[in-house]
Design an enzyme around this catalytic site. Sequence first.
Site, PDB file in Angstrom:
ATOM      1  CB  SER A 170      -0.967  -0.063   1.186  1.00  0.00           C
ATOM      2  OG  SER A 170      -1.974   0.897   1.066  1.00  0.00           O
TER       3      SER A 170
ATOM      4  CG  ASP B 184      -6.199  -2.337  -4.190  1.00  0.00           C
ATOM      5  OD1 ASP B 184      -6.205  -1.090  -4.173  1.00  0.00           O
ATOM      6  OD2 ASP B 184      -5.552  -3.017  -3.379  1.00  0.00           O
TER       7      ASP B 184
ATOM      8  CG  HIS C  34      -5.988  -1.694  -0.165  1.00  0.00           C
ATOM      9  ND1 HIS C  34      -5.019  -1.671  -1.140  1.00  0.00           N
ATOM     10  CD2 HIS C  34      -5.484  -0.954   0.865  1.00  0.00           C
ATOM     11  CE1 HIS C  34      -3.988  -0.956  -0.735  1.00  0.00           C
ATOM     12  NE2 HIS C  34      -4.240  -0.520   0.495  1.00  0.00           N
TER      13      HIS C  34
END
Length: 318
Positions: free
Chosen positions: A161, A259, A289
């Site tokens: 991320s 995502d 995610h």
Amino acid sequence: MPKNVVNPEFLPILEKMPSFDGLSGRSLPEVRELFMTSVRLIEGRPLPDVEVQEEYIPGPAGAPDVRVLVYRPRTRQPNAPAMVYIHGGGLVSGHPEVDDPKCQVLASKMGFVIVSVDYRLAPEVKYPAAIEDCYAALKWVHDNAAQLGINRDKVAVAGESAGGGLSAALSLMARDRKEYKLAYQLLIYPMLDDRTATKVDPAPDFGEFVWTRSANKYAWEAYLGAAAGGDDTPAYAAAARAKDLTGLPPTFIGVGSMDLFLCEDLEYSRRLMASGVPTEVMVVPGAYHVFDMFVPEAELSRRFMEAYCAGLKRTLGL
């Protein structure tokens, strides 16, 4: 996007996971507590064959020392591979303990000495604090290679991320400064492009779960100290802004099909390949995610980790 698109293995935990959709409207302490609540869902047991040590290393010039966690297999091997690991949290939350289960597994399974970085967070400290803290960790790894027992030619950078975005930026910075050479970059659903926070996407349902569009916009603007999507965002802040991707290390990019970062990650992958960088891409179907952090035992999560471990082994000759 309806929940029936989510892979069945990832559905049960989704009911317990908080959405970050209200991020822009919350106070920062609440945001960080929300993140910690999420992390407590995934805490695992320490692995007996891995030791973990906290260190404070020299920070960037004029900045505080940087806290890192160092993971090492208890059975030392000479010239071990090393990894600088960078945690997620949208650049505004998180700390190295978030990735404790993953770092322990990688140290145990791959023999890596892992240095996980507790970089400074926005908005208290804006760009370039976080990326310079990560560069300080890379410098420390190289300066202490003998003490750590690592091979300077087998240093990888990895993160998920926001940490994946910082990893990509660190690879650019290392290439440009020419002080240290990275052997691999492992970018796990990386946060690469501040323009995603502002543009109208052709697939508006991406990012419905967990990390959402409003959260992304808040996080980028907290980090940049300016509006997201502007003309002057530096490449070391948002790696997708880099004009030239040649000379970067072999790369693995993995992302879920649901995502928010899917499009920016695939575009970065395409540009890396067009620049002659050996690049492996994996899109996990029905995955939102941070799917692998919260459901590590799922078949697709295991296959995901196996894929990037195989890439590391192949590239580093492990």
